[in-house]
Design a protein around this motif. Sequence first.
Motif, PDB file in Angstrom:
ATOM      1  N   ASP A 130       0.846  -1.191   0.000  1.00 60.86           N
ATOM      2  CA  ASP A 130       0.000   0.000   0.000  1.00 60.86           C
ATOM      3  C   ASP A 130       0.881   1.240   0.000  1.00 60.86           C
ATOM      4  O   ASP A 130       1.877   1.315   0.739  1.00 60.86           O
ATOM      5  CB  ASP A 130      -0.887   0.041   1.255  1.00 60.86           C
ATOM      6  CG  ASP A 130      -2.009  -0.964   1.201  1.00 60.86           C
ATOM      7  OD1 ASP A 130      -2.492  -1.255   0.088  1.00 60.86           O
ATOM      8  OD2 ASP A 130      -2.405  -1.459   2.271  1.00 60.86           O
ATOM      9  N   ARG A 131       0.525   2.223  -0.790  1.00 58.69           N
ATOM     10  CA  ARG A 131       1.239   3.491  -0.767  1.00 58.69           C
ATOM     11  C   ARG A 131       0.907   4.252   0.520  1.00 58.69           C
ATOM     12  O   ARG A 131      -0.189   4.125   1.065  1.00 58.69           O
ATOM     13  CB  ARG A 131       0.862   4.336  -1.979  1.00 58.69           C
ATOM     14  CG  ARG A 131       1.410   3.795  -3.291  1.00 58.69           C
ATOM     15  CD  ARG A 131       0.966   4.646  -4.457  1.00 58.69           C
ATOM     16  NE  ARG A 131       1.602   4.251  -5.699  1.00 58.69           N
ATOM     17  CZ  ARG A 131       1.316   4.770  -6.885  1.00 58.69           C
ATOM     18  NH1 ARG A 131       0.378   5.704  -6.976  1.00 58.69           N
ATOM     19  NH2 ARG A 131       1.948   4.373  -7.968  1.00 58.69           N
ATOM     20  N   GLU A 162       0.662   8.019   2.622  1.00 55.09           N
ATOM     21  CA  GLU A 162       0.124   9.336   2.272  1.00 55.09           C
ATOM     22  C   GLU A 162       0.920  10.493   2.850  1.00 55.09           C
ATOM     23  O   GLU A 162       0.767  11.629   2.391  1.00 55.09           O
ATOM     24  CB  GLU A 162      -1.330   9.439   2.745  1.00 55.09           C
ATOM     25  CG  GLU A 162      -2.255   8.417   2.082  1.00 55.09           C
ATOM     26  CD  GLU A 162      -3.675   8.513   2.600  1.00 55.09           C
ATOM     27  OE1 GLU A 162      -3.893   9.291   3.563  1.00 55.09           O
ATOM     28  OE2 GLU A 162      -4.551   7.829   2.051  1.00 55.09           O
ATOM     29  N   THR A 186       1.113  11.913  -1.142  1.00 50.44           N
ATOM     30  CA  THR A 186       0.119  11.076  -1.818  1.00 50.44           C
ATOM     31  C   THR A 186       0.427  10.909  -3.297  1.00 50.44           C
ATOM     32  O   THR A 186       0.267   9.821  -3.860  1.00 50.44           O
ATOM     33  CB  THR A 186      -1.285  11.668  -1.640  1.00 50.44           C
ATOM     34  OG1 THR A 186      -1.561  11.824  -0.256  1.00 50.44           O
ATOM     35  CG2 THR A 186      -2.327  10.774  -2.276  1.00 50.44           C
ATOM     36  N   SER A 228       5.813   5.748  -6.800  1.00 54.77           N
ATOM     37  CA  SER A 228       6.674   4.746  -6.181  1.00 54.77           C
ATOM     38  C   SER A 228       7.421   3.979  -7.274  1.00 54.77           C
ATOM     39  O   SER A 228       6.925   3.865  -8.398  1.00 54.77           O
ATOM     40  CB  SER A 228       5.843   3.784  -5.325  1.00 54.77           C
ATOM     41  OG  SER A 228       4.917   3.084  -6.131  1.00 54.77           O
ATOM     42  N   ASN A 244       9.990   5.326  -4.143  1.00 45.19           N
ATOM     43  CA  ASN A 244      10.530   6.627  -3.788  1.00 45.19           C
ATOM     44  C   ASN A 244      11.369   6.515  -2.518  1.00 45.19           C
ATOM     45  O   ASN A 244      11.433   5.468  -1.882  1.00 45.19           O
ATOM     46  CB  ASN A 244       9.400   7.646  -3.612  1.00 45.19           C
ATOM     47  CG  ASN A 244       8.374   7.202  -2.588  1.00 45.19           C
ATOM     48  OD1 ASN A 244       8.690   6.986  -1.416  1.00 45.19           O
ATOM     49  ND2 ASN A 244       7.119   7.044  -3.028  1.00 45.19           N
ATOM     50  N   TYR A 286       9.234   5.620   1.197  1.00 42.30           N
ATOM     51  CA  TYR A 286       8.755   4.306   1.638  1.00 42.30           C
ATOM     52  C   TYR A 286       8.994   3.197   0.614  1.00 42.30           C
ATOM     53  O   TYR A 286       8.434   2.108   0.738  1.00 42.30           O
ATOM     54  CB  TYR A 286       7.264   4.372   1.971  1.00 42.30           C
ATOM     55  CG  TYR A 286       6.378   4.860   0.837  1.00 42.30           C
ATOM     56  CD1 TYR A 286       6.025   4.022  -0.205  1.00 42.30           C
ATOM     57  CD2 TYR A 286       5.886   6.158   0.827  1.00 42.30           C
ATOM     58  CE1 TYR A 286       5.219   4.456  -1.236  1.00 42.30           C
ATOM     59  CE2 TYR A 286       5.076   6.611  -0.196  1.00 42.30           C
ATOM     60  CZ  TYR A 286       4.745   5.759  -1.226  1.00 42.30           C
ATOM     61  OH  TYR A 286       3.939   6.186  -2.254  1.00 42.30           O
ATOM     62  N   GLY A 322       6.095   0.718  -0.705  1.00 43.47           N
ATOM     63  CA  GLY A 322       4.958   0.818   0.201  1.00 43.47           C
ATOM     64  C   GLY A 322       5.015  -0.178   1.341  1.00 43.47           C
ATOM     65  O   GLY A 322       6.042  -0.805   1.607  1.00 43.47           O
ATOM     66  N   ARG A 355       1.764   0.398 -12.091  1.00 44.68           N
ATOM     67  CA  ARG A 355       0.546   0.456 -11.281  1.00 44.68           C
ATOM     68  C   ARG A 355      -0.451   1.383 -11.969  1.00 44.68           C
ATOM     69  O   ARG A 355      -0.137   2.527 -12.283  1.00 44.68           O
ATOM     70  CB  ARG A 355       0.874   0.966  -9.877  1.00 44.68           C
ATOM     71  CG  ARG A 355      -0.322   1.122  -8.966  1.00 44.68           C
ATOM     72  CD  ARG A 355       0.122   1.705  -7.633  1.00 44.68           C
ATOM     73  NE  ARG A 355      -1.008   2.020  -6.779  1.00 44.68           N
ATOM     74  CZ  ARG A 355      -1.212   1.480  -5.580  1.00 44.68           C
ATOM     75  NH1 ARG A 355      -0.353   0.606  -5.110  1.00 44.68           N
ATOM     76  NH2 ARG A 355      -2.258   1.834  -4.864  1.00 44.68           N
ATOM     77  N   ASP A 372      -3.907   3.188 -11.340  1.00 39.77           N
ATOM     78  CA  ASP A 372      -4.837   3.572 -10.280  1.00 39.77           C
ATOM     79  C   ASP A 372      -6.198   4.002 -10.810  1.00 39.77           C
ATOM     80  O   ASP A 372      -7.150   4.137 -10.029  1.00 39.77           O
ATOM     81  CB  ASP A 372      -4.260   4.723  -9.451  1.00 39.77           C
ATOM     82  CG  ASP A 372      -3.086   4.280  -8.597  1.00 39.77           C
ATOM     83  OD1 ASP A 372      -2.133   5.073  -8.467  1.00 39.77           O
ATOM     84  OD2 ASP A 372      -3.116   3.146  -8.075  1.00 39.77           O
TER      85      ASP A 372
END
Length: 328
Positions: free
Chosen positions: A52-53, A55, A68, A72, A74, A77, A80, A231, A233
């Motif tokens: 999960d990304r 925020e 947000t 990624s 990055n 994190y 994620g 990814r 979205d």
Amino acid sequence: GTSFSAAGVASLGLLLRQFFEDGFYPRGFMASSPSWSPSSALIRALLVASADRLEAEVDAMGKVNDITNVPSPNRFYGFGRPRLLKVLNLRPNATGTLEDQEEEENEALGDEASQATLVKDHVQVNEEAEPLDFSVNSLYPKSGGIAQGESFSYTVTMAGASIDSPFVATLSYTDPPGSPGAASVLVNDLDLSVVVLKSRDDTVTNGSSTNLLWGNSIEGGDPNNNIEQVRIDLGVYSEVTVTVHAKRIVASITPYDQLSPAQLAKNARDAAIKARREAEASNSSNTTSGEDGTPSAETLGDAAQAPGEGSAPCQPFALVISGNLVGG
């Protein structure tokens, strides 16, 4: 911090391995499919695919910053925070016989869309090895590695994508050891691309103006990472082709991480037998043995060749496709 997260991610990797070895994939029932050992590349791909990304991040001054929209991977994190239930099909409350479960599953699949994960574990295998055939999954989990100039493509149907239920394609591979000071970070370079072939309203996803998307948002492929991800979205009903490209393959990797303990033991026995026979048949100076007649370490090292050695270099890899898939 890392002292906590490293142990947490390692335990998630163990659960992923057990998922395949206990026969959960792809149906979600224990022992419903043949048991097989996933490669370390597949474990990494699934961990990254499940992420999960985040925020927000807190800087050194204590200020909370919105991240947000930062793509990624990055520096904040990586890819994620792993959440395995995003990529694992588990049906813990299943009852009845395996035949009942399969009938229920086939009725549920049809042409309806469902959250699904398809895996492709390309490993270096010997000539006798055959891919495992799963009737529910059109993507065989295992087949051979990729050579320079080759590409492997898989087309799936995406019912749609959203931030809560994205379409994710993830490539991972174990790169051979490099040389200190080498100009390129990677020895072998594989790249990932995704093409949205057609959609009901021709809407191009992910904020891009093209139907072609590259791994890690780097046009032409990421030259510095052995994990790449695309990814989506925001997407509509579309056919999507996921392709792995072998841009540069200059060395093979000994696939010890991709073989079961039984296969490793068999390879060691075969190598020892071969080396002993060679030592007995030759008295040349470059074939040596110990005082008891056992082949030396040098002789064993020459005899213990990896599967596929002697042919063109070949790179194993793992591919994971997850999302709201039709017939998945």
